[in-house]
Design a protein around this motif. Structure first.
Motif, PDB file in Angstrom:
ATOM      1  N   UNK A   1     -54.205 -22.665  54.712  1.00 52.28           N
ATOM      2  CA  UNK A   1     -53.150 -22.009  53.959  1.00 52.28           C
ATOM      3  C   UNK A   1     -52.596 -20.879  54.817  1.00 52.28           C
ATOM      4  N   UNK A   2     -51.278 -20.786  54.872  1.00 51.67           N
ATOM      5  CA  UNK A   2     -50.646 -19.712  55.619  1.00 51.67           C
ATOM      6  C   UNK A   2     -51.185 -18.360  55.139  1.00 51.67           C
ATOM      7  N   UNK A   3     -51.576 -17.498  56.079  1.00 53.47           N
ATOM      8  CA  UNK A   3     -52.214 -16.230  55.722  1.00 53.47           C
ATOM      9  C   UNK A   3     -51.315 -15.350  54.872  1.00 53.47           C
ATOM     10  N   UNK A   4     -50.032 -15.354  55.154  1.00 55.14           N
ATOM     11  CA  UNK A   4     -49.113 -14.536  54.377  1.00 55.14           C
ATOM     12  C   UNK A   4     -48.985 -15.056  52.947  1.00 55.14           C
ATOM     13  N   UNK A   5     -48.960 -16.383  52.827  1.00 56.87           N
ATOM     14  CA  UNK A   5     -48.896 -16.981  51.498  1.00 56.87           C
ATOM     15  C   UNK A   5     -50.166 -16.665  50.717  1.00 56.87           C
ATOM     16  N   UNK A   6     -51.316 -16.747  51.395  1.00 63.56           N
ATOM     17  CA  UNK A   6     -52.583 -16.432  50.739  1.00 63.56           C
ATOM     18  C   UNK A   6     -52.594 -14.980  50.261  1.00 63.56           C
ATOM     19  N   UNK A   7     -52.091 -14.087  51.101  1.00 65.18           N
ATOM     20  CA  UNK A   7     -52.026 -12.670  50.737  1.00 65.18           C
ATOM     21  C   UNK A   7     -51.142 -12.468  49.512  1.00 65.18           C
ATOM     22  N   UNK A   8     -50.005 -13.162  49.479  1.00 69.14           N
ATOM     23  CA  UNK A   8     -49.080 -13.057  48.346  1.00 69.14           C
ATOM     24  C   UNK A   8     -49.739 -13.544  47.059  1.00 69.14           C
ATOM     25  N   UNK A   9     -50.460 -14.658  47.157  1.00 67.68           N
ATOM     26  CA  UNK A   9     -51.124 -15.205  45.976  1.00 67.68           C
ATOM     27  C   UNK A   9     -52.205 -14.262  45.466  1.00 67.68           C
TER      28      UNK A   9
END
Length: 230
Positions: free
Chosen positions: A133-141
């Motif tokens: 999973x893209x790290x930025x997407x994971x952070x957003x979630x």
């Protein structure tokens, strides 16, 4: 004739209905259906449910899908304790409805997205891959989860032990089942670190025992399987 309940305990909505049935003592005929093997796509099930999803009940020919609709129907049909679905208190009932209407996109979606797209594995029904999973997407979630957890604590649990009042309801079951899946990716701190929500989570678990642990045993086996696939 007992209601037939089609379910897979690896599914959060299925666990919610299962826990509701067990906690309220409603008898049912279990129809365990393996989502990962695609058993929900068998012709006899598709005839009942063109959505190809679980949970599903068949009550003597009356077919119903969607966990919230199922719990509401069974609560009213079986005249369960009013706390589960507070039909005789219009304000408490409105609070349950308010949460459940908010829950699907604001609680379920970020939890599912984070779980299915964990930083270590992307889990796709039917097989496992190691697509990260893209790290930025994971952070957003994670931030989305923290945001709704804060809202639950500050709004729904501000002055009461459970979402709709002094007793557990179907709203609490739905919420806990969504949050609990985050244990599978070691992200439970996202809700347990919130003092109010963490305490509520433990209260709900205690109310649902021993059935809660039974559900999570099935989920734990699923978790182990995809961890071994890493």
């Amino acid at each position: 004739m007992l209601v037939e309940f089609y379910y897979d305990l690896r599914s959060q909505p299925c666990r919610a209905v299962y826990l509701f049935l067990k906690a309220t003592g409603i008898d049912f005929t279990p129809k365990v259906t393996d989502l990962l093997k695609g058993e929900q796509n068998q012709p006899e099930l598709v005839k009942k449910n063109p959505y190809h999803k679980l949970p599903l009940i068949d009550d003597d020919g009356f077919i119903l899908v969607e966990s919230v609709a199922i719990m509401r129907y069974l609560a009213m049909k079986n005249n369960v304790a009013d706390s589960w679905l507070p039909r005789n208190d219009v304000k408490q009932m409105a609070r349950v409805d308010e949460f459940l209407n908010w829950h699907h996109l604001c609680v379920r979606k970020p939890c599912v997205d984070l779980f299915l797209g964990t930083v270590r594995n992307k889990i796709v029904f039917g097989h496992f891959t190691k697509e990260p999973l893209d790290k930025e997407r994971a952070k957003t979630l994670r931030e989305e989860v923290k945001k709704f957890v804060t809202h639950i604590g500050d709004y729904y649990l501000k002055d009461r032990p459970f979402i709709a009042g002094d007793e557990i309801s179907v709203a609490d079951i739905s919420a806990v089942c969504e949050l609990a899946q985050l244990t599978g990716i070691k992200e439970e701190s996202l809700y347990m670190e919130n003092e109010v929500v963490g305490a509520w989570f433990e209260r709900v678990k205690a109310k649902l025992q021993p059935h809660y642990d039974e559900c999570m045993e099935t989920f734990a086996a699923f978790k182990k399987k995809f961890e071994e696939a890493e």
